[in-house]
Design an enzyme around this catalytic site. Structure first.
Site, PDB file in Angstrom:
ATOM      1  N   ASP A  65      39.096  58.663 -14.410  1.00 56.95           N
ATOM      2  CA  ASP A  65      37.835  58.055 -14.794  1.00 56.95           C
ATOM      3  C   ASP A  65      37.104  59.045 -15.723  1.00 56.95           C
ATOM      4  O   ASP A  65      37.561  60.174 -15.959  1.00 56.95           O
ATOM      5  CB  ASP A  65      36.991  57.681 -13.559  1.00 56.95           C
ATOM      6  CG  ASP A  65      35.992  56.567 -13.893  1.00 56.95           C
ATOM      7  OD1 ASP A  65      35.693  56.364 -15.076  1.00 56.95           O
ATOM      8  OD2 ASP A  65      35.500  55.907 -12.955  1.00 56.95           O
TER       9      ASP A  65
HETATM   10  C1  BGC Z   1      33.420  54.023 -14.842  1.00 59.88           C
HETATM   11  C2  BGC Z   1      34.661  53.238 -15.133  1.00 59.88           C
HETATM   12  C3  BGC Z   1      34.770  52.932 -16.602  1.00 59.88           C
HETATM   13  C4  BGC Z   1      34.693  54.222 -17.370  1.00 59.88           C
HETATM   14  C5  BGC Z   1      34.877  54.062 -18.868  1.00 59.88           C
HETATM   15  C6  BGC Z   1      33.218  55.193 -15.780  1.00 59.88           C
HETATM   16  O1  BGC Z   1      31.975  55.776 -15.645  1.00 59.88           O
HETATM   17  O2  BGC Z   1      33.466  54.481 -13.507  1.00 59.88           O
HETATM   18  O3  BGC Z   1      34.681  52.065 -14.371  1.00 59.88           O
HETATM   19  O4  BGC Z   1      35.958  52.235 -16.860  1.00 59.88           O
HETATM   20  O5  BGC Z   1      33.446  54.829 -17.124  1.00 59.88           O
HETATM   21  O6  BGC Z   1      33.801  53.482 -19.467  1.00 59.88           O
END
Ligand code: BGC
Length: 751
Positions: A276
């Site tokens: 993530d």
């Molecule tokens: C979130 C994810 C997301 C990623 C990319 C993160 O902060 O937890 O769900 O896909 O950002 O934008």
């Protein structure tokens, strides 16, 4: 320039061996830097959820230091970036382009929690298909969806992004989403690779506080939280995203047990795992060491791609020299990323989604809008309808009030990256579209979303904030009351703004914000019938509203077609059939609250003395609205559960049947739900578990027999040895309209 790999197209539908040979050949030419480059995922910065963003992207692509880009869309940017990769980088390896396409791309569908309330897999799959078509039209070939995290805590804002609390239903939805996104052939120009997130258990954050620690027993993990991830994998999901939280003390992003032993060895996952947002770097804050140490730990755990933080890019070479990671570990991760690109057909045609004809598909077509409207209607849940105040008559005068009544931007809900709020239908416009001049509509805003300065200041996402009216609260309430007095009925469109749920939007108080409740109180005093149209990204505590008002229609955040869909349901053009997929508590103090809980040694059944029983002094154990609950403009009556047998052996099959009758005056749909319980076992089992459902449609007076086939697979659970099996004995089969209102019959099943 034509892709130097266009010869691959002939091989695309052939075996893994061909892919392996191709990737071997390519990797034999790659330098260490180029291999590490494939593990680097950067953001182009149009939608960011962290403080870090990437620099010098174009130069890095040219040097082969980037494997993929996310957070950008639109063929101009993507084409340019892909051209640099294909033309300027030494080995011409195409980039993969990811995006948070969560509930639609241009055409926005209801938030996932709302979508799950449809209990309609065909609608859900179609929404993912439409999202894929629109997203590929803007160069995207990888979506960070579905989010399949089970959530039993509505304080957690991201409950809005998932399918609620149930592992069985969550698994069905995960499958439908994967099929919708990926189709049968990921090389097609309108197919995207799905990324299942957040692996794993993110929804179990302590106290519902965002990014918080998760600590749970293995049995709970296997039985209740892991099934949707596994279902997504079995449906062919091409990639997974590791979660921010810890599991058994080790953050998921560096958790070898999770990413390798479970995901790959036990479950046989063959795709790649991305972290993530800056989750590799965040391992340092978790207390695992400096960036070099944590990057090595993550790679060794089985993480293949590093999102944004560039820990892999900047430290793995050094770690290799120092013997902290091996060449084989780097190669393995690089291979998995290249394989994903191969499976997507990017080597054969890096521009497969960047051409004029696919770009046209990025537009919101009438058909897509129609699908969004239909899905939204199916997602609405009628929570209360005393005296059949709904549907409304298509005549007379309506007072339309509330901060969400004449608003476009809030219709779309959380996590909308490319959706255009200006193209969404407000509630007032939707009502006008549906009833024209037959109804006299009077409007007053009535209140802001909240006057709590902290809540107001913190509720934002991608820079979007809720619109505030500068008038004093009392002035707005007075105007709404005067408006209400002139009307036959009041429709109050209230609840959470889009940014009060979603990522980084936990709430400790899950009621409708105070300012709006003041408005509701004043409206109640007018004595006019009041219908609440409720916007919410989570189950809210609505005890007072339930007691005070005649009708509550939960519309979540319905998406682009919000107003039209709401009007269709308010005026009875569509009879609501949605059922909640996450329990609505009476108060925040009951959380976590979910239907498939354990019995305890001292269960309290609501009768007799409560002392020394598992309960509260000040509130009942029951939720306000149980899992699976939702009313209709008609009513359904259930007959007894009839079983094909009451004694079964081994792999025999059981058929359970009920008759369901539409006892009302209008046609309607009903989600008939099957639950099974296992009262005696080697471990303490949940009081019941959902094992099936059927959505049926009945004309007034019509009766249908609804049957479910039950096999020993439906009786299985994880025992203390984590063996998934069933144990002989008594089983209770329950069928009903929600998890708390069922008819039951029992069987003996021996091995
Ligand atoms: C979130 C994810 C997301 C990623 C990319 C993160 O902060 O937890 O769900 O896909 O950002 O934008």
């Amino acid at each position: 320039m034509l892709s130097p790999f266009s010869f691959v197209s002939a091989q695309l539908k052939t075996s893994d061996a061909k892919m392996e040979a191709f990737v071997n050949g390519l990797m034999s030419k790659m330098t260490l830097d180029e291999k590490i480059g494939q593990l680097n995922l950067v953001t182009g910065g149009q939608s960011v959820t962290g403080s870090a963003v990437n620099k010098d992207i174009e130069a890095k692509i040219g040097k082969g230091n980037i494997g993929g880009i996310f957070g950008v869309w639109g063929t101009n940017y993507i084409k340019k970036a892909q051209e640099i990769a294909v033309n300027n980088s030494r080995l011409h390896i195409p980039l993969i382009f990811g995006l948070d396409v969560i509930h639609g791309h241009r055409t926005i569908f209801p938030i996932p929690l709302g979508m799950s309330a449809t209990w309609d897999m065909a609608l859900i799959q179609r929404s993912a298909r439409i999202a894929a078509t629109e997203a590929t039209g803007e160069g995207i070939n990888w979506v960070f969806s579905p989010m399949v995290d089970i959530a039993r805590d509505p304080r957690w804002g991201r409950i809005s992004e998932g399918s609620g609390e149930d592992p069985w239903l969550g698994s069905q939805i995960a499958r439908a989403m994967i099929k919708g996104y990926q189709g049968n052939d990921m090389t097609k120009s309108d197919a995207v690779m799905a990324c299942v997130k957040h692996f794993a258990l993110y929804g179990g954050a302590e106290a519902g506080r965002e990014y918080n620690t998760v600590d749970m027993s293995l049995i709970k993990m296997y039985q209740d939280y892991l099934p949707p991830y596994k279902a997504a994998l079995d449906a062919g999901a091409g990639s997974f995203m590791s979660s921010f939280n810890t599991i058994n003390g080790v953050p998921a992003t560096a958790n070898r047990w999770l990413l390798t032993d479970l995901l790959r060895k036990q479950w046989g996952f063959k795709g790649f795992v991305v972290s993530d947002y800056t989750a590799v770097n965040e391992l340092s804050a978790h207390g695992l060491g400096d960036l070099q140490t944590v990057s090595a730990l993550a790679l060794k755990a089985g993480l293949d791609m590093d999102m944004v933080g560039e820990g892999f890019l900047t430290t793995l070479k050094k770690s290799l020299k120092e013997g902290k990671v091996t060449q084989a570990e780097i190669d393995q991760a690089c291979r998995r990323v290249l394989e994903a690109k191969y499976k997507l057909g990017l080597f054969a045609n890096p521009y497969k989604s960047i051409s004029a004809d696919v770009e046209a598909k990025a537009e919101m077509t009438d058909a897509n809008r129609k699908a969004a409207r239909e899905t939204a209607e199916h997602s609405f849940v009628l929570l209360k309808n005393k005296g059949n105040i709904l549907p409304l008559k298509k005549s007379g005068t309506i007072a339309l009030v509330g901060p969400l009544a004449d608003n476009h931007s809030e219709m779309l809900g959380t996590w909308v990256v490319a959706g255009d709020p200006r193209k969404s239908v407000s509630v007032i416009d939707g009502i006008k579209n549906v009833v024209g001049n037959d109804v006299n509509i009077l409007y007053a805003r009535g209140s802001n979303f909240t006057d709590d300065s902290l809540l107001n200041e913190r509720s934002w996402f991608f820079g979007m904030r809720q619109i505030k009216d500068k008038r004093p609260a009392q002035e707005m309430i007075d105007e709404a009351v005067e408006t209400a007095k002139k009307a036959d009925v009041v429709v109050a469109v209230v609840g959470e703004s889009a940014n009060m749920s979603g990522e980084s939007s936990s709430r400790s108080d899950i009621t409708i914000p105070e300012t709006q409740r003041e408005l509701l109180k004043a409206l109640a005093k007018t004595g006019k019938p009041v219908v609440i149209v409720l916007f919410n990204g989570r189950p809210l505590a609505l005890t007072w509203e339930d007691k005070t008002f005649d009708a509550i229609l939960d519309v979540w955040a319905p998406g682009t077609e919000a107003g039209n869909a709401i009007a269709d349901v308010l005026f009875g053009n569509y009879n609501p059939a949605g059922k909640i997929t996450a329990t609505f508590p009476r108060s925040v103090g009951q959380i976590p609250i979910y239907y498939n809980h354990k019995n305890t040694g001292r269960p309290f059944d609501g009768k007799g003395p409560a002392k020394f029983k598992s309960d509260y002094l000040d509130i009942s154990n029951d939720p306000l609205y149980p899992f699976g609950y939702g009313l209709s403009y008609t009513s359904f009556s259930y007959g007894d559960v009839k079983l094909s047998k009451t004694n079964l052996k081994g792999n025999e099959k059981l058929t359970a049947t009920v008759s369901v009758t539409n006892a009302g005056k209008v046609a309607g749909e009903e989600v008939v739900q099957l639950y099974i319980s296992d009262p005696v076992a080697s471990i303490s089992r949940s009081v019941k578990e959902l094992k099936g459902f059927k959505k049926i449609s009945l004309q007034p007076g019509e009766q249908k027999e609804v049957s479910f086939t039950i096999t020993p697979d439906d009786l299985k659970f994880y025992n203390t040895q984590l063996k998934y099996d069933w144990e002989p004995g008594k089983f209770v089969v329950e069928i009903g309209t929600n998890s708390a209102e069922t008819r039951s019959a029992s069987v003996q099943w021996t091995k």
